[in-house]
Design an enzyme around this catalytic site. Structure first.
Site, PDB file in Angstrom:
ATOM      1  N   ARG A   1      -2.196 -14.245   4.952  1.00  0.00           N
ATOM      2  CA  ARG A   1      -2.923 -13.546   6.038  1.00  0.00           C
ATOM      3  C   ARG A   1      -2.118 -13.638   7.337  1.00  0.00           C
ATOM      4  O   ARG A   1      -2.053 -12.675   8.107  1.00  0.00           O
ATOM      5  CB  ARG A   1      -4.315 -14.171   6.244  1.00  0.00           C
ATOM      6  CG  ARG A   1      -5.274 -14.041   5.070  1.00  0.00           C
ATOM      7  CD  ARG A   1      -5.777 -12.663   4.825  1.00  0.00           C
ATOM      8  NE  ARG A   1      -6.529 -12.099   5.932  1.00  0.00           N
ATOM      9  CZ  ARG A   1      -7.160 -10.925   5.882  1.00  0.00           C
ATOM     10  NH1 ARG A   1      -7.138 -10.186   4.780  1.00  0.00           N
ATOM     11  NH2 ARG A   1      -7.815 -10.458   6.917  1.00  0.00           N
TER      12      ARG A   1
ATOM     13  N   LYS B   1       0.820  -1.221   0.000  1.00  0.00           N
ATOM     14  CA  LYS B   1       0.000   0.000   0.000  1.00  0.00           C
ATOM     15  C   LYS B   1       0.856   1.275   0.000  1.00  0.00           C
ATOM     16  O   LYS B   1       2.064   1.232   0.261  1.00  0.00           O
ATOM     17  CB  LYS B   1      -0.927  -0.034   1.224  1.00  0.00           C
ATOM     18  CG  LYS B   1      -1.967  -1.161   1.176  1.00  0.00           C
ATOM     19  CD  LYS B   1      -2.911  -1.073   2.375  1.00  0.00           C
ATOM     20  CE  LYS B   1      -3.980  -2.148   2.336  1.00  0.00           C
ATOM     21  NZ  LYS B   1      -4.926  -2.025   3.477  1.00  0.00           N
TER      22      LYS B   1
ATOM     23  N   ARG C   1       2.660  -6.256   9.256  1.00  0.00           N
ATOM     24  CA  ARG C   1       1.989  -5.105   9.873  1.00  0.00           C
ATOM     25  C   ARG C   1       2.617  -4.725  11.211  1.00  0.00           C
ATOM     26  O   ARG C   1       2.705  -3.554  11.548  1.00  0.00           O
ATOM     27  CB  ARG C   1       0.491  -5.387   9.980  1.00  0.00           C
ATOM     28  CG  ARG C   1      -0.194  -5.245   8.612  1.00  0.00           C
ATOM     29  CD  ARG C   1      -1.574  -5.804   8.599  1.00  0.00           C
ATOM     30  NE  ARG C   1      -2.344  -5.385   7.418  1.00  0.00           N
ATOM     31  CZ  ARG C   1      -3.502  -5.897   7.080  1.00  0.00           C
ATOM     32  NH1 ARG C   1      -4.054  -6.850   7.825  1.00  0.00           N
ATOM     33  NH2 ARG C   1      -4.141  -5.479   6.007  1.00  0.00           N
TER      34      ARG C   1
ATOM     35  N   TYR D   1     -12.621  -1.961  -3.157  1.00  0.00           N
ATOM     36  CA  TYR D   1     -13.102  -1.946  -1.768  1.00  0.00           C
ATOM     37  C   TYR D   1     -14.623  -1.783  -1.661  1.00  0.00           C
ATOM     38  O   TYR D   1     -15.125  -1.360  -0.622  1.00  0.00           O
ATOM     39  CB  TYR D   1     -12.381  -0.852  -0.974  1.00  0.00           C
ATOM     40  CG  TYR D   1     -10.990  -1.273  -0.533  1.00  0.00           C
ATOM     41  CD1 TYR D   1     -10.807  -2.357   0.332  1.00  0.00           C
ATOM     42  CD2 TYR D   1      -9.857  -0.603  -0.958  1.00  0.00           C
ATOM     43  CE1 TYR D   1      -9.545  -2.753   0.749  1.00  0.00           C
ATOM     44  CE2 TYR D   1      -8.582  -0.997  -0.539  1.00  0.00           C
ATOM     45  CZ  TYR D   1      -8.443  -2.062   0.314  1.00  0.00           C
ATOM     46  OH  TYR D   1      -7.192  -2.459   0.741  1.00  0.00           O
TER      47      TYR D   1
ATOM     48  N   GLU E   1      -9.863 -10.886  -7.295  1.00  0.00           N
ATOM     49  CA  GLU E   1      -8.938  -9.742  -7.168  1.00  0.00           C
ATOM     50  C   GLU E   1      -7.781  -9.841  -8.164  1.00  0.00           C
ATOM     51  O   GLU E   1      -7.392  -8.838  -8.773  1.00  0.00           O
ATOM     52  CB  GLU E   1      -8.422  -9.658  -5.727  1.00  0.00           C
ATOM     53  CG  GLU E   1      -9.523  -9.287  -4.746  1.00  0.00           C
ATOM     54  CD  GLU E   1      -9.114  -9.350  -3.284  1.00  0.00           C
ATOM     55  OE1 GLU E   1      -9.968  -9.048  -2.422  1.00  0.00           O
ATOM     56  OE2 GLU E   1      -7.948  -9.694  -2.990  1.00  0.00           O
TER      57      GLU E   1
ATOM     58  N   ASN F   1      -1.941   0.439   6.733  1.00  0.00           N
ATOM     59  CA  ASN F   1      -1.377  -0.785   7.305  1.00  0.00           C
ATOM     60  C   ASN F   1      -0.559  -1.613   6.308  1.00  0.00           C
ATOM     61  O   ASN F   1      -0.470  -2.829   6.424  1.00  0.00           O
ATOM     62  CB  ASN F   1      -2.475  -1.608   7.982  1.00  0.00           C
ATOM     63  CG  ASN F   1      -3.582  -1.988   7.032  1.00  0.00           C
ATOM     64  OD1 ASN F   1      -3.492  -1.719   5.842  1.00  0.00           O
ATOM     65  ND2 ASN F   1      -4.623  -2.626   7.544  1.00  0.00           N
TER      66      ASN F   1
ATOM     67  N   PHE G   1     -15.186   4.529   7.015  1.00  0.00           N
ATOM     68  CA  PHE G   1     -13.839   4.862   6.554  1.00  0.00           C
ATOM     69  C   PHE G   1     -13.652   4.672   5.048  1.00  0.00           C
ATOM     70  O   PHE G   1     -12.545   4.819   4.539  1.00  0.00           O
ATOM     71  CB  PHE G   1     -12.798   4.039   7.315  1.00  0.00           C
ATOM     72  CG  PHE G   1     -12.982   2.548   7.244  1.00  0.00           C
ATOM     73  CD1 PHE G   1     -12.541   1.829   6.143  1.00  0.00           C
ATOM     74  CD2 PHE G   1     -13.604   1.851   8.285  1.00  0.00           C
ATOM     75  CE1 PHE G   1     -12.710   0.449   6.069  1.00  0.00           C
ATOM     76  CE2 PHE G   1     -13.782   0.472   8.224  1.00  0.00           C
ATOM     77  CZ  PHE G   1     -13.331  -0.228   7.104  1.00  0.00           C
TER      78      PHE G   1
ATOM     79  N   THR H   1      -5.248  -6.673  11.113  1.00  0.00           N
ATOM     80  CA  THR H   1      -5.535  -5.400  10.439  1.00  0.00           C
ATOM     81  C   THR H   1      -4.958  -4.222  11.212  1.00  0.00           C
ATOM     82  O   THR H   1      -4.360  -3.315  10.640  1.00  0.00           O
ATOM     83  CB  THR H   1      -7.069  -5.226  10.303  1.00  0.00           C
ATOM     84  OG1 THR H   1      -7.615  -6.405   9.711  1.00  0.00           O
ATOM     85  CG2 THR H   1      -7.411  -4.026   9.443  1.00  0.00           C
TER      86      THR H   1
ATOM     87  N   HIS I   1      -2.264  -5.427   1.671  1.00  0.00           N
ATOM     88  CA  HIS I   1      -3.556  -6.106   1.518  1.00  0.00           C
ATOM     89  C   HIS I   1      -3.288  -7.547   1.135  1.00  0.00           C
ATOM     90  O   HIS I   1      -2.345  -7.819   0.382  1.00  0.00           O
ATOM     91  CB  HIS I   1      -4.385  -5.459   0.403  1.00  0.00           C
ATOM     92  CG  HIS I   1      -5.531  -6.322  -0.039  1.00  0.00           C
ATOM     93  ND1 HIS I   1      -6.756  -6.318   0.607  1.00  0.00           N
ATOM     94  CD2 HIS I   1      -5.625  -7.279  -1.018  1.00  0.00           C
ATOM     95  CE1 HIS I   1      -7.543  -7.229   0.030  1.00  0.00           C
ATOM     96  NE2 HIS I   1      -6.886  -7.812  -0.956  1.00  0.00           N
TER      97      HIS I   1
HETATM   98  P1  GDP Z   1      -7.892  -6.561   6.130  1.00  0.00           P
HETATM   99  O1  GDP Z   1      -8.550  -7.706   5.403  1.00  0.00           O
HETATM  100  O2  GDP Z   1      -7.020  -7.020   7.275  1.00  0.00           O
HETATM  101  O3  GDP Z   1      -7.134  -5.633   5.192  1.00  0.00           O
HETATM  102  O4  GDP Z   1      -9.034  -5.701   6.832  1.00  0.00           O
HETATM  103  P2  GDP Z   1     -10.524  -5.270   6.406  1.00  0.00           P
HETATM  104  O5  GDP Z   1     -11.017  -6.071   5.244  1.00  0.00           O
HETATM  105  O6  GDP Z   1     -11.333  -5.258   7.646  1.00  0.00           O
HETATM  106  O7  GDP Z   1     -10.352  -3.752   5.960  1.00  0.00           O
HETATM  107  C1  GDP Z   1      -9.834  -3.416   4.700  1.00  0.00           C
HETATM  108  C2  GDP Z   1      -8.925  -2.225   4.847  1.00  0.00           C
HETATM  109  O8  GDP Z   1      -9.692  -1.088   5.236  1.00  0.00           O
HETATM  110  C3  GDP Z   1      -7.854  -2.338   5.941  1.00  0.00           C
HETATM  111  O9  GDP Z   1      -6.723  -3.066   5.551  1.00  0.00           O
HETATM  112  C4  GDP Z   1      -7.537  -0.881   6.203  1.00  0.00           C
HETATM  113  O10 GDP Z   1      -6.644  -0.343   5.230  1.00  0.00           O
HETATM  114  C5  GDP Z   1      -8.903  -0.228   6.049  1.00  0.00           C
HETATM  115  N1  GDP Z   1      -9.558  -0.093   7.365  1.00  0.00           N
HETATM  116  C6  GDP Z   1     -10.109  -1.073   8.143  1.00  0.00           C
HETATM  117  N2  GDP Z   1     -10.605  -0.567   9.297  1.00  0.00           N
HETATM  118  C7  GDP Z   1     -10.347   0.778   9.240  1.00  0.00           C
HETATM  119  C8  GDP Z   1     -10.619   1.868  10.121  1.00  0.00           C
HETATM  120  O11 GDP Z   1     -11.182   1.713  11.215  1.00  0.00           O
HETATM  121  N3  GDP Z   1     -10.203   3.104   9.703  1.00  0.00           N
HETATM  122  C9  GDP Z   1      -9.580   3.322   8.506  1.00  0.00           C
HETATM  123  N4  GDP Z   1      -9.210   4.573   8.160  1.00  0.00           N
HETATM  124  N5  GDP Z   1      -9.328   2.326   7.650  1.00  0.00           N
HETATM  125  C10 GDP Z   1      -9.686   1.071   8.007  1.00  0.00           C
END
Ligand code: GDP
Length: 139
Positions: free
Chosen positions: A86, A10, A103, A50, A127, A113, A58, A92, A116
């Site tokens: 993962r 990212k 991370r 997304y 994807e 973070n 967010f 996350t 992805h």
């Molecule tokens: P991942 O599968 O671990 O990447 O997590 P998720 O699918 O829950 O979320 C997708 C992405 O959205 C995350 O990797 C973050 O970049 C972003 N994200 C998730 N939760 C938050 C949040 O609370 N705030 C913000 N700004 N971004 C978030």
């Protein structure tokens, strides 16, 4: 089973010149980088990628972040690649990520973070197809 998963390095990580360090963690974990391209993600691409988070508070911030600097899109291959990556990525929220994970090592916050990774084999296929043609993946 040998699988392929989709990865993104990212903007927070490309900005800090961490591509090589992150690739080293990926390769040390036994995952092979079988396709890789550095791109500037368009707003439309980020919004589509997304889409599942469209209703989350967010979402706008996430799309802005993903288009704020170049990203590196990748296909990773190896035994149980989806679950393995993962595990290598970590939680996350970097505050909850295990020691040695990407991370934990490099992420700045729950939003910024560093990486992805697909959350299922089905999503990995979807994807990968969004960013790579079959002949660009050299296993
Ligand atoms: P991942 O599968 O671990 O990447 O997590 P998720 O699918 O829950 O979320 C997708 C992405 O959205 C995350 O990797 C973050 O970049 C972003 N994200 C998730 N939760 C938050 C949040 O609370 N705030 C913000 N700004 N971004 C978030």
């Amino acid at each position: 089973m040998t699988e392929r998963t989709f990865s993104i390095i990212k903007p927070d990580a490309t900005r800090r010149n961490l591509t090589g360090k992150i690739n080293a963690v990926i390769e040390d974990a036994g995952l092979r980088i079988v396709a890789q391209r550095r791109i500037r993600m368009s707003k439309a691409q980020a919004e589509k990628f997304y889409e599942v988070h469209k209703e989350r508070p967010f979402y706008g911030e996430l799309v802005d972040f993903m288009t704020s600097a170049p990203v590196v899109v990748q296909v990773l291959e190896g035994p149980n690649a989806v679950a393995k990556y993962r595990e290598v990525m970590g939680a996350t929220n970097p505050a909850q990520a295990a020691d040695g994970t990407i991370r934990k090592l490099y992420a700045e916050s729950v939003g910024e973070n560093s990486v992805h990774g697909s959350d299922s084999l089905e999503n990995a296929g979807i994807e990968i197809a969004q960013f790579f043609k079959d002949d660009e993946i050299v296993g």
